[in-house]
Design a protein around this motif. Structure first.
Motif, PDB file in Angstrom:
ATOM      1  N   LEU A  45       0.836  -1.209   0.000  1.00  0.00           N
ATOM      2  CA  LEU A  45       0.000   0.000   0.000  1.00  0.00           C
ATOM      3  C   LEU A  45       0.868   1.256   0.000  1.00  0.00           C
ATOM      4  O   LEU A  45       0.535   2.248  -0.662  1.00  0.00           O
ATOM      5  CB  LEU A  45      -0.938  -0.002   1.203  1.00  0.00           C
ATOM      6  N   ALA A  46       1.980   1.213   0.712  1.00  0.00           N
ATOM      7  CA  ALA A  46       2.891   2.362   0.733  1.00  0.00           C
ATOM      8  C   ALA A  46       3.490   2.603  -0.646  1.00  0.00           C
ATOM      9  O   ALA A  46       3.617   3.753  -1.081  1.00  0.00           O
ATOM     10  CB  ALA A  46       3.992   2.140   1.769  1.00  0.00           C
ATOM     11  N   ALA A  47       3.845   1.532  -1.342  1.00  0.00           N
ATOM     12  CA  ALA A  47       4.406   1.682  -2.699  1.00  0.00           C
ATOM     13  C   ALA A  47       3.366   2.263  -3.652  1.00  0.00           C
ATOM     14  O   ALA A  47       3.683   3.139  -4.473  1.00  0.00           O
ATOM     15  CB  ALA A  47       4.897   0.337  -3.209  1.00  0.00           C
ATOM     16  N   LEU A  48       2.130   1.798  -3.548  1.00  0.00           N
ATOM     17  CA  LEU A  48       1.066   2.357  -4.394  1.00  0.00           C
ATOM     18  C   LEU A  48       0.832   3.830  -4.089  1.00  0.00           C
ATOM     19  O   LEU A  48       0.659   4.649  -5.001  1.00  0.00           O
ATOM     20  CB  LEU A  48      -0.233   1.578  -4.182  1.00  0.00           C
ATOM     21  N   ALA A  49       0.827   4.182  -2.809  1.00  0.00           N
ATOM     22  CA  ALA A  49       0.628   5.581  -2.426  1.00  0.00           C
ATOM     23  C   ALA A  49       1.763   6.454  -2.943  1.00  0.00           C
ATOM     24  O   ALA A  49       1.535   7.574  -3.423  1.00  0.00           O
ATOM     25  CB  ALA A  49       0.510   5.692  -0.910  1.00  0.00           C
ATOM     26  N   LEU A  50       2.991   5.947  -2.863  1.00  0.00           N
ATOM     27  CA  LEU A  50       4.138   6.715  -3.355  1.00  0.00           C
ATOM     28  C   LEU A  50       4.053   6.939  -4.858  1.00  0.00           C
ATOM     29  O   LEU A  50       4.315   8.039  -5.356  1.00  0.00           O
ATOM     30  CB  LEU A  50       5.441   5.997  -3.004  1.00  0.00           C
ATOM     31  N   GLU A  51       3.648   5.898  -5.597  1.00  0.00           N
ATOM     32  CA  GLU A  51       3.487   6.052  -7.038  1.00  0.00           C
ATOM     33  C   GLU A  51       2.419   7.088  -7.358  1.00  0.00           C
ATOM     34  O   GLU A  51       2.576   7.904  -8.271  1.00  0.00           O
ATOM     35  CB  GLU A  51       3.121   4.723  -7.677  1.00  0.00           C
ATOM     36  N   GLN A  52       1.330   7.070  -6.628  1.00  0.00           N
ATOM     37  CA  GLN A  52       0.240   8.001  -6.905  1.00  0.00           C
ATOM     38  C   GLN A  52       0.628   9.440  -6.602  1.00  0.00           C
ATOM     39  O   GLN A  52       0.142  10.355  -7.253  1.00  0.00           O
ATOM     40  CB  GLN A  52      -1.011   7.605  -6.115  1.00  0.00           C
ATOM     41  N   THR A  53       1.513   9.653  -5.625  1.00  0.00           N
ATOM     42  CA  THR A  53       1.936  11.030  -5.347  1.00  0.00           C
ATOM     43  C   THR A  53       2.736  11.602  -6.511  1.00  0.00           C
ATOM     44  O   THR A  53       2.805  12.813  -6.676  1.00  0.00           O
ATOM     45  CB  THR A  53       2.788  11.119  -4.063  1.00  0.00           C
ATOM     46  N   ARG A  54       3.318  10.739  -7.321  1.00  0.00           N
ATOM     47  CA  ARG A  54       4.033  11.197  -8.515  1.00  0.00           C
ATOM     48  C   ARG A  54       3.127  11.252  -9.734  1.00  0.00           C
ATOM     49  O   ARG A  54       3.226  12.145 -10.550  1.00  0.00           O
ATOM     50  CB  ARG A  54       5.200  10.253  -8.830  1.00  0.00           C
ATOM     51  N   VAL A  55       2.238  10.274  -9.874  1.00  0.00           N
ATOM     52  CA  VAL A  55       1.423  10.146 -11.077  1.00  0.00           C
ATOM     53  C   VAL A  55       0.330  11.209 -11.138  1.00  0.00           C
ATOM     54  O   VAL A  55       0.125  11.847 -12.175  1.00  0.00           O
ATOM     55  CB  VAL A  55       0.808   8.731 -11.154  1.00  0.00           C
ATOM     56  N   ILE A  56      -0.367  11.431 -10.042  1.00  0.00           N
ATOM     57  CA  ILE A  56      -1.510  12.355 -10.057  1.00  0.00           C
ATOM     58  C   ILE A  56      -1.089  13.779 -10.424  1.00  0.00           C
ATOM     59  O   ILE A  56      -1.707  14.398 -11.294  1.00  0.00           O
ATOM     60  CB  ILE A  56      -2.281  12.283  -8.733  1.00  0.00           C
ATOM     61  N   PRO A  57      -0.041  14.356  -9.801  1.00  0.00           N
ATOM     62  CA  PRO A  57       0.366  15.703 -10.237  1.00  0.00           C
ATOM     63  C   PRO A  57       0.822  15.753 -11.695  1.00  0.00           C
ATOM     64  O   PRO A  57       0.554  16.734 -12.404  1.00  0.00           O
ATOM     65  CB  PRO A  57       1.515  16.060  -9.291  1.00  0.00           C
ATOM     66  N   ALA A  58       1.489  14.708 -12.161  1.00  0.00           N
ATOM     67  CA  ALA A  58       1.918  14.686 -13.568  1.00  0.00           C
ATOM     68  C   ALA A  58       0.712  14.643 -14.494  1.00  0.00           C
ATOM     69  O   ALA A  58       0.682  15.326 -15.523  1.00  0.00           O
ATOM     70  CB  ALA A  58       2.831  13.489 -13.821  1.00  0.00           C
ATOM     71  N   ASP A  59      -0.289  13.837 -14.146  1.00  0.00           N
ATOM     72  CA  ASP A  59      -1.515  13.800 -14.949  1.00  0.00           C
ATOM     73  C   ASP A  59      -2.209  15.149 -14.943  1.00  0.00           C
ATOM     74  O   ASP A  59      -2.710  15.612 -15.968  1.00  0.00           O
ATOM     75  CB  ASP A  59      -2.475  12.731 -14.417  1.00  0.00           C
ATOM     76  N   ARG A  60      -2.251  15.778 -13.792  1.00  0.00           N
ATOM     77  CA  ARG A  60      -2.905  17.087 -13.688  1.00  0.00           C
ATOM     78  C   ARG A  60      -2.205  18.109 -14.577  1.00  0.00           C
ATOM     79  O   ARG A  60      -2.855  18.893 -15.278  1.00  0.00           O
ATOM     80  CB  ARG A  60      -2.902  17.542 -12.226  1.00  0.00           C
ATOM     81  N   ARG A  61      -0.865  18.093 -14.566  1.00  0.00           N
ATOM     82  CA  ARG A  61      -0.119  19.024 -15.431  1.00  0.00           C
ATOM     83  C   ARG A  61      -0.365  18.731 -16.901  1.00  0.00           C
ATOM     84  O   ARG A  61      -0.532  19.641 -17.713  1.00  0.00           O
ATOM     85  CB  ARG A  61       1.377  18.940 -15.127  1.00  0.00           C
TER      86      ARG A  61
END
Length: 88
Positions: free
Chosen positions: A39-55
């Motif tokens: 779960l920690a690895a998934l959360a870490l990936e999402q902290t990178r993916v979501i802002p990149a998608d938003r940009r």
């Protein structure tokens, strides 16, 4: 009669498609038995993916607002030949 290319595409897609029951992580997350490190690895990936998608989406939205340039009615096919001076 099915077109051979269509039949090949359908059989290949069916053979390569993942089995929907093959994902063991989702049920384990749902019932609370997934490891905390997963779960920690998934959360870490999402902290990178979501802002990149938003940009990326913001960039595409901004690009969609700009007027498109129309091509010029007259365009040269070949660039003008350069004249070389030979000094002698």
């Amino acid at each position: 009669m099915t077109h051979p290319a269509r039949a090949l595409l359908e059989t290949t897609t069916a053979a390569l498609a993942p089995d929907p029951r093959a994902n063991e992580l989702v049920p384990r997350i749902a019932d609370g038995t997934a490891p905390l490190t997963t779960l920690a690895a998934l959360a870490l990936e999402q902290t990178r993916v979501i802002p990149a998608d938003r940009r990326a989406f913001a960039f595409l939205a901004e690009r969609g607002k700009r007027p498109t340039r129309r091509p010029r009615a007259t365009s040269r096919r070949w660039p003008r030949a350069r004249r070389w001076r030979v000094s002698g």
